[in-house]
Write a protein that holds these residues in place. Structure first.
Motif, PDB file in Angstrom:
ATOM      1  N   ASP A   1       0.819  -1.210   0.000  1.00 21.94           N
ATOM      2  CA  ASP A   1       0.000   0.000   0.000  1.00 21.94           C
ATOM      3  C   ASP A   1       0.854   1.261   0.000  1.00 21.94           C
ATOM      4  O   ASP A   1       0.568   2.219  -0.717  1.00 21.94           O
ATOM      5  CB  ASP A   1      -0.938   0.011   1.210  1.00 21.94           C
ATOM      6  CG  ASP A   1      -1.988  -1.090   1.121  1.00 21.94           C
ATOM      7  OD1 ASP A   1      -2.352  -1.460  -0.016  1.00 21.94           O
ATOM      8  OD2 ASP A   1      -2.411  -1.574   2.180  1.00 21.94           O
ATOM      9  N   LYS A   2       1.919   1.267   0.813  1.00 23.20           N
ATOM     10  CA  LYS A   2       2.813   2.429   0.844  1.00 23.20           C
ATOM     11  C   LYS A   2       3.537   2.590  -0.487  1.00 23.20           C
ATOM     12  O   LYS A   2       3.722   3.707  -0.969  1.00 23.20           O
ATOM     13  CB  LYS A   2       3.836   2.289   1.971  1.00 23.20           C
ATOM     14  CG  LYS A   2       3.301   2.623   3.331  1.00 23.20           C
ATOM     15  CD  LYS A   2       4.417   2.628   4.347  1.00 23.20           C
ATOM     16  CE  LYS A   2       3.919   3.027   5.708  1.00 23.20           C
ATOM     17  NZ  LYS A   2       5.008   3.074   6.691  1.00 23.20           N
ATOM     18  N   ALA A   3       3.956   1.487  -1.096  1.00 22.55           N
ATOM     19  CA  ALA A   3       4.643   1.553  -2.385  1.00 22.55           C
ATOM     20  C   ALA A   3       3.712   2.095  -3.463  1.00 22.55           C
ATOM     21  O   ALA A   3       4.113   2.920  -4.292  1.00 22.55           O
ATOM     22  CB  ALA A   3       5.162   0.177  -2.781  1.00 22.55           C
ATOM     23  N   ALA A   4       2.456   1.659  -3.449  1.00 19.40           N
ATOM     24  CA  ALA A   4       1.488   2.139  -4.430  1.00 19.40           C
ATOM     25  C   ALA A   4       1.215   3.630  -4.250  1.00 19.40           C
ATOM     26  O   ALA A   4       1.138   4.389  -5.224  1.00 19.40           O
ATOM     27  CB  ALA A   4       0.198   1.346  -4.319  1.00 19.40           C
ATOM     28  N   GLU A   5       1.075   4.051  -2.995  1.00 17.62           N
ATOM     29  CA  GLU A   5       0.826   5.465  -2.718  1.00 17.62           C
ATOM     30  C   GLU A   5       2.015   6.328  -3.144  1.00 17.62           C
ATOM     31  O   GLU A   5       1.852   7.383  -3.748  1.00 17.62           O
ATOM     32  CB  GLU A   5       0.555   5.657  -1.225  1.00 17.62           C
ATOM     33  CG  GLU A   5       0.165   7.069  -0.859  1.00 17.62           C
ATOM     34  CD  GLU A   5      -0.145   7.208   0.628  1.00 17.62           C
ATOM     35  OE1 GLU A   5      -0.033   8.344   1.116  1.00 17.62           O
ATOM     36  OE2 GLU A   5      -0.491   6.200   1.271  1.00 17.62           O
ATOM     37  N   ARG A   6       3.213   5.849  -2.843  1.00 12.57           N
ATOM     38  CA  ARG A   6       4.423   6.586  -3.217  1.00 12.57           C
ATOM     39  C   ARG A   6       4.559   6.692  -4.738  1.00 12.57           C
ATOM     40  O   ARG A   6       4.893   7.746  -5.274  1.00 12.57           O
ATOM     41  CB  ARG A   6       5.637   5.894  -2.627  1.00 12.57           C
ATOM     42  CG  ARG A   6       6.909   6.622  -2.834  1.00 12.57           C
ATOM     43  CD  ARG A   6       8.043   5.954  -2.107  1.00 12.57           C
ATOM     44  NE  ARG A   6       9.282   6.642  -2.405  1.00 12.57           N
ATOM     45  CZ  ARG A   6      10.468   6.220  -2.058  1.00 12.57           C
ATOM     46  NH1 ARG A   6      10.600   5.109  -1.371  1.00 12.57           N
ATOM     47  NH2 ARG A   6      11.538   6.901  -2.369  1.00 12.57           N
ATOM     48  N   ALA A   7       4.262   5.598  -5.445  1.00 13.10           N
ATOM     49  CA  ALA A   7       4.332   5.607  -6.902  1.00 13.10           C
ATOM     50  C   ALA A   7       3.300   6.562  -7.485  1.00 13.10           C
ATOM     51  O   ALA A   7       3.578   7.299  -8.435  1.00 13.10           O
ATOM     52  CB  ALA A   7       4.122   4.198  -7.439  1.00 13.10           C
TER      53      ALA A   7
END
Length: 84
Positions: free
Chosen positions: A69-75
């Motif tokens: 979830d954090k990786a998706a938000e950051r991307a």
């Protein structure tokens, strides 16, 4: 008095030769700048200083579990801020 225009026709073979020669010339000239820059002592010294300051990374790199979830938000935010 009439002025005759002599139209120059170019064959497909001659056209492809010219395009190939142009691409080769641009490639060679583009590479010369990189070669000259890479040969300078100043650039080599800067790279060595940076590597010495940071130290060499350990190999193999340690595994770190990522939060999806954090990786998706950051991307998503990186895509928006960088303009796609």
């Amino acid at each position: 008095m009439t002025i005759e225009k002599k139209e120059k026709e170019i064959s497909r073979k001659d056209f492809l030769k010219g395009v190939g020669a142009s691409i080769a010339g641009v490639t060679l000239l583009g590479g010369v700048g990189g070669i000259l820059t890479a040969c300078s002592d100043q650039t080599t010294a800067e790279v060595q200083t940076t590597v010495e300051a940071k130290g060499k990374p350990e190999w193999p790199f340690p595994y770190a579990k990522l939060d999806a979830d954090k990786a998706a938000e950051r991307a998503y935010h990186a895509y928006l801020s960088k303009g796609g």
